[in-house]
Design a protein around this motif. Structure first.
Motif, PDB file in Angstrom:
ATOM      1  N   ILE A  80       0.876  -1.178   0.000  1.00  0.00           N
ATOM      2  CA  ILE A  80       0.000   0.000   0.000  1.00  0.00           C
ATOM      3  C   ILE A  80       0.908   1.220   0.000  1.00  0.00           C
ATOM      4  CG2 ILE A  80      -1.821   1.278   1.155  1.00  0.00           C
ATOM      5  CD1 ILE A  80      -2.679  -1.249   2.533  1.00  0.00           C
ATOM      6  N   VAL A  81       0.740   2.066  -0.990  1.00  0.00           N
ATOM      7  CA  VAL A  81       1.545   3.281  -1.107  1.00  0.00           C
ATOM      8  C   VAL A  81       0.738   4.453  -0.558  1.00  0.00           C
ATOM      9  CG1 VAL A  81       2.794   4.793  -2.669  1.00  0.00           C
ATOM     10  CG2 VAL A  81       2.681   2.335  -3.156  1.00  0.00           C
ATOM     11  N   VAL A  82       1.301   5.151   0.396  1.00  0.00           N
ATOM     12  CA  VAL A  82       0.639   6.294   1.033  1.00  0.00           C
ATOM     13  C   VAL A  82       1.223   7.576   0.448  1.00  0.00           C
ATOM     14  CG1 VAL A  82       0.004   7.364   3.224  1.00  0.00           C
ATOM     15  CG2 VAL A  82       0.441   4.888   3.123  1.00  0.00           C
ATOM     16  N   HIS A  83       0.371   8.456  -0.066  1.00  0.00           N
ATOM     17  CA  HIS A  83       0.892   9.648  -0.740  1.00  0.00           C
ATOM     18  C   HIS A  83      -0.089  10.810  -0.651  1.00  0.00           C
ATOM     19  CE1 HIS A  83      -1.724   9.356  -4.393  1.00  0.00           C
ATOM     20  NE2 HIS A  83      -1.727   8.074  -4.081  1.00  0.00           N
ATOM     21  N   ASP A  84       0.382  11.983  -1.023  1.00  0.00           N
ATOM     22  CA  ASP A  84      -0.423  13.202  -1.014  1.00  0.00           C
ATOM     23  C   ASP A  84      -1.306  13.262  -2.248  1.00  0.00           C
ATOM     24  OD1 ASP A  84       2.230  13.564  -2.339  1.00  0.00           O
ATOM     25  OD2 ASP A  84       1.325  15.455  -2.965  1.00  0.00           O
ATOM     26  N   ASP A  85      -2.411  13.988  -2.143  1.00  0.00           N
ATOM     27  CA  ASP A  85      -3.342  14.123  -3.261  1.00  0.00           C
ATOM     28  C   ASP A  85      -3.938  15.525  -3.257  1.00  0.00           C
ATOM     29  OD1 ASP A  85      -5.232  13.926  -5.246  1.00  0.00           O
ATOM     30  OD2 ASP A  85      -6.120  12.064  -4.520  1.00  0.00           O
ATOM     31  N   MET A  86      -3.633  16.290  -4.290  1.00  0.00           N
ATOM     32  CA  MET A  86      -4.154  17.655  -4.395  1.00  0.00           C
ATOM     33  C   MET A  86      -5.624  17.690  -4.785  1.00  0.00           C
ATOM     34  SD  MET A  86      -1.137  19.866  -6.226  1.00  0.00           S
ATOM     35  CE  MET A  86      -2.276  21.234  -6.313  1.00  0.00           C
ATOM     36  N   GLN A  87      -6.122  16.590  -5.348  1.00  0.00           N
ATOM     37  CA  GLN A  87      -7.508  16.578  -5.818  1.00  0.00           C
ATOM     38  C   GLN A  87      -8.496  16.392  -4.673  1.00  0.00           C
ATOM     39  OE1 GLN A  87      -7.657  17.456  -8.918  1.00  0.00           O
ATOM     40  NE2 GLN A  87      -5.433  17.233  -9.051  1.00  0.00           N
ATOM     41  N   ARG A  88      -8.005  16.144  -3.471  1.00  0.00           N
ATOM     42  CA  ARG A  88      -8.860  15.974  -2.310  1.00  0.00           C
ATOM     43  C   ARG A  88      -8.645  17.104  -1.320  1.00  0.00           C
ATOM     44  NH1 ARG A  88      -8.923  11.661  -4.777  1.00  0.00           N
ATOM     45  NH2 ARG A  88     -10.533  10.080  -4.523  1.00  0.00           N
ATOM     46  N   ILE A  95      -3.990  10.943   0.723  1.00  0.00           N
ATOM     47  CA  ILE A  95      -4.259  11.907   1.788  1.00  0.00           C
ATOM     48  C   ILE A  95      -4.393  13.289   1.162  1.00  0.00           C
ATOM     49  CG2 ILE A  95      -3.458  12.911   3.958  1.00  0.00           C
ATOM     50  CD1 ILE A  95      -1.832  10.396   4.422  1.00  0.00           C
ATOM     51  N   GLY A  96      -5.534  13.909   1.330  1.00  0.00           N
ATOM     52  CA  GLY A  96      -5.788  15.202   0.721  1.00  0.00           C
ATOM     53  C   GLY A  96      -4.950  16.310   1.335  1.00  0.00           C
ATOM     54  N   ILE A  97      -4.340  17.116   0.472  1.00  0.00           N
ATOM     55  CA  ILE A  97      -3.580  18.288   0.934  1.00  0.00           C
ATOM     56  C   ILE A  97      -4.208  19.579   0.409  1.00  0.00           C
ATOM     57  CG2 ILE A  97      -1.410  17.003   1.109  1.00  0.00           C
ATOM     58  CD1 ILE A  97      -0.570  18.337  -1.560  1.00  0.00           C
ATOM     59  N   GLY A  98      -5.310  19.454  -0.334  1.00  0.00           N
ATOM     60  CA  GLY A  98      -5.971  20.635  -0.868  1.00  0.00           C
ATOM     61  C   GLY A  98      -5.193  21.270  -2.008  1.00  0.00           C
ATOM     62  N   ARG A  99      -5.714  22.369  -2.495  1.00  0.00           N
ATOM     63  CA  ARG A  99      -5.078  23.095  -3.590  1.00  0.00           C
ATOM     64  C   ARG A  99      -4.652  24.486  -3.124  1.00  0.00           C
ATOM     65  NH1 ARG A  99      -5.419  20.536  -8.320  1.00  0.00           N
ATOM     66  NH2 ARG A  99      -4.569  22.414  -9.328  1.00  0.00           N
ATOM     67  N   PRO A 100      -3.816  25.155  -3.908  1.00  0.00           N
ATOM     68  CA  PRO A 100      -3.436  26.531  -3.558  1.00  0.00           C
ATOM     69  C   PRO A 100      -4.672  27.431  -3.511  1.00  0.00           C
ATOM     70  CG  PRO A 100      -2.025  25.666  -5.306  1.00  0.00           C
ATOM     71  CD  PRO A 100      -3.147  24.683  -5.126  1.00  0.00           C
ATOM     72  N   PRO A 101      -4.584  28.560  -2.845  1.00  0.00           N
ATOM     73  CA  PRO A 101      -5.721  29.489  -2.814  1.00  0.00           C
ATOM     74  C   PRO A 101      -6.200  29.834  -4.219  1.00  0.00           C
ATOM     75  CG  PRO A 101      -4.009  30.188  -1.294  1.00  0.00           C
ATOM     76  CD  PRO A 101      -3.440  29.044  -2.075  1.00  0.00           C
ATOM     77  N   LYS A 102      -7.494  30.067  -4.343  1.00  0.00           N
ATOM     78  CA  LYS A 102      -8.074  30.320  -5.661  1.00  0.00           C
ATOM     79  C   LYS A 102      -7.443  31.513  -6.376  1.00  0.00           C
ATOM     80  CE  LYS A 102     -12.594  28.307  -4.653  1.00  0.00           C
ATOM     81  NZ  LYS A 102     -14.059  28.556  -4.589  1.00  0.00           N
ATOM     82  N   GLU A 103      -7.063  32.518  -5.600  1.00  0.00           N
ATOM     83  CA  GLU A 103      -6.526  33.728  -6.238  1.00  0.00           C
ATOM     84  C   GLU A 103      -5.169  33.495  -6.909  1.00  0.00           C
ATOM     85  OE1 GLU A 103      -5.877  34.012  -1.729  1.00  0.00           O
ATOM     86  OE2 GLU A 103      -7.485  33.502  -3.138  1.00  0.00           O
ATOM     87  N   ILE A 104      -4.462  32.414  -6.532  1.00  0.00           N
ATOM     88  CA  ILE A 104      -3.170  32.135  -7.168  1.00  0.00           C
ATOM     89  C   ILE A 104      -3.154  30.779  -7.855  1.00  0.00           C
ATOM     90  CG2 ILE A 104      -1.903  33.573  -5.518  1.00  0.00           C
ATOM     91  CD1 ILE A 104      -0.983  30.986  -4.157  1.00  0.00           C
ATOM     92  N   ASP A 105      -4.251  30.055  -7.812  1.00  0.00           N
ATOM     93  CA  ASP A 105      -4.292  28.710  -8.383  1.00  0.00           C
ATOM     94  C   ASP A 105      -4.498  28.794  -9.895  1.00  0.00           C
ATOM     95  OD1 ASP A 105      -6.358  25.732  -7.936  1.00  0.00           O
ATOM     96  OD2 ASP A 105      -4.431  26.042  -8.894  1.00  0.00           O
ATOM     97  N   ASP A 106      -3.404  29.044 -10.614  1.00  0.00           N
ATOM     98  CA  ASP A 106      -3.517  29.086 -12.071  1.00  0.00           C
ATOM     99  C   ASP A 106      -3.087  27.760 -12.700  1.00  0.00           C
ATOM    100  OD1 ASP A 106      -0.399  30.924 -12.766  1.00  0.00           O
ATOM    101  OD2 ASP A 106      -0.823  29.099 -11.627  1.00  0.00           O
TER     102      ASP A 106
END
Length: 266
Positions: free
Chosen positions: A174-182, A218-229
């Motif tokens: 089982i590989v444990v990793h970060d996920d920006m899509q969550r 594991i979800g780490i979220g995305r950058p703030p919307k104002e800079i998420d290009d």
């Protein structure tokens, strides 16, 4: 019973352990500390490694078995109102029996109260007794935890060396990793599928020549919307940034305990 072996792989950049991209390593650090395990370097695997003694965990849940009706056929909930020819025969016999019992009851209207009680009792349907299954015994499990020392995009080489030496199959890791899509802190288990843009998972797939292994995301979220290009520079800066104190507290108190609970049930 021989212990089942399981390899947990925490992905990340070993030289930057407190970054979002290394959340898989941080999760394994949490698990190792709660199991009182000590990390050591394994030069052959190019990784830091620790292994449990045999522990006992609950076995996987068995799939539910469909209940059968009295005629021995499977009955779905939505089919309960459908009457088969055999059921129709049973139904007619049942109606005839009720009619005969009613006539007999009227003829014996002057019998004693005891007889009436016995007649009423004989007409009651006997319900089947519920079956209680004993809780299955825990199963033995031996877990090896590893954190590759190689860079994220070539970490699959470490995983390949580990499963070859441990004589495991891809189904045993089982590989444990970060996920920006969550969203931040959301975890999920996945089996198979593409790397979905994650360089560490892509490296593992390339090294094992298969994508049929399990991942804990594991979800780490995305950058703030104002800079998420969605540009490469913005994404890289975000995932390689150090985890804030408030985020680390949230992971430690809320997320990692859930990771440990799910991984030790496998």
């Amino acid at each position: 019973m021989e212990a089942k072996k399981l390899l947990l792989v925490g992905l990340g950049n070993y030289s930057h352990p407190q970054t979002r991209h290394s959340i898989g390593m941080l999760a394994l650090d949490y698990i190792a500390s709660h199991l009182n395990l000590t990390w050591t370097k394994n030069k052959n695997w190019s990784a830091t490694v620790t292994t449990t003694t045999t522990i006992y965990v609950d076995p996987p849940k068995r799939p539910k078995i469909k209940q059968k009706n009295e005629a021995g056929t499977n009955m779905k909930k939505q089919d309960k109102n459908i009457i088969s020819p055999n059921d129709e025969c049973v139904l007619k016999n049942g109606i005839q029996k009720i009619f005969d019992d009613n006539v007999r009851s009227e003829e014996n209207n002057n019998t004693s109260d005891v007889s009436k009680s016995e007649s009423t009792h004989s007409q009651q349907t006997t319900l089947p007794k519920p079956r209680y299954r004993p809780k299955p015994d825990p199963v033995p499990l031996e877990i090896t935890l590893m954190k590759p020392l190689l860079l994220m995009n070539v970490s699959g080489k470490s995983v390949y060396k580990a499963i070859r030496e441990l004589k495991l199959s891809p189904a045993d890791i089982i590989v444990v990793h970060d996920d920006m899509q969550r969203e931040l802190g959301k975890i999920s288990l996945k089996e198979g599928g593409s790397a979905n843009g994650h360089n560490g998972i892509k490296s593992v797939i390339d090294a094992l020549k298969t994508n049929q292994f399990r991942r804990m995301r594991i979800g780490i979220g995305r950058p703030p919307k104002e800079i998420d290009d969605r540009s490469h520079d913005v994404i890289s800066s975000y995932v390689l940034a150090r985890i804030t104190n408030s985020e680390m507290e949230f992971y430690t108190k809320e997320v990692f305990p859930k990771c440990k609970e799910q991984l030790l049930k496998i």
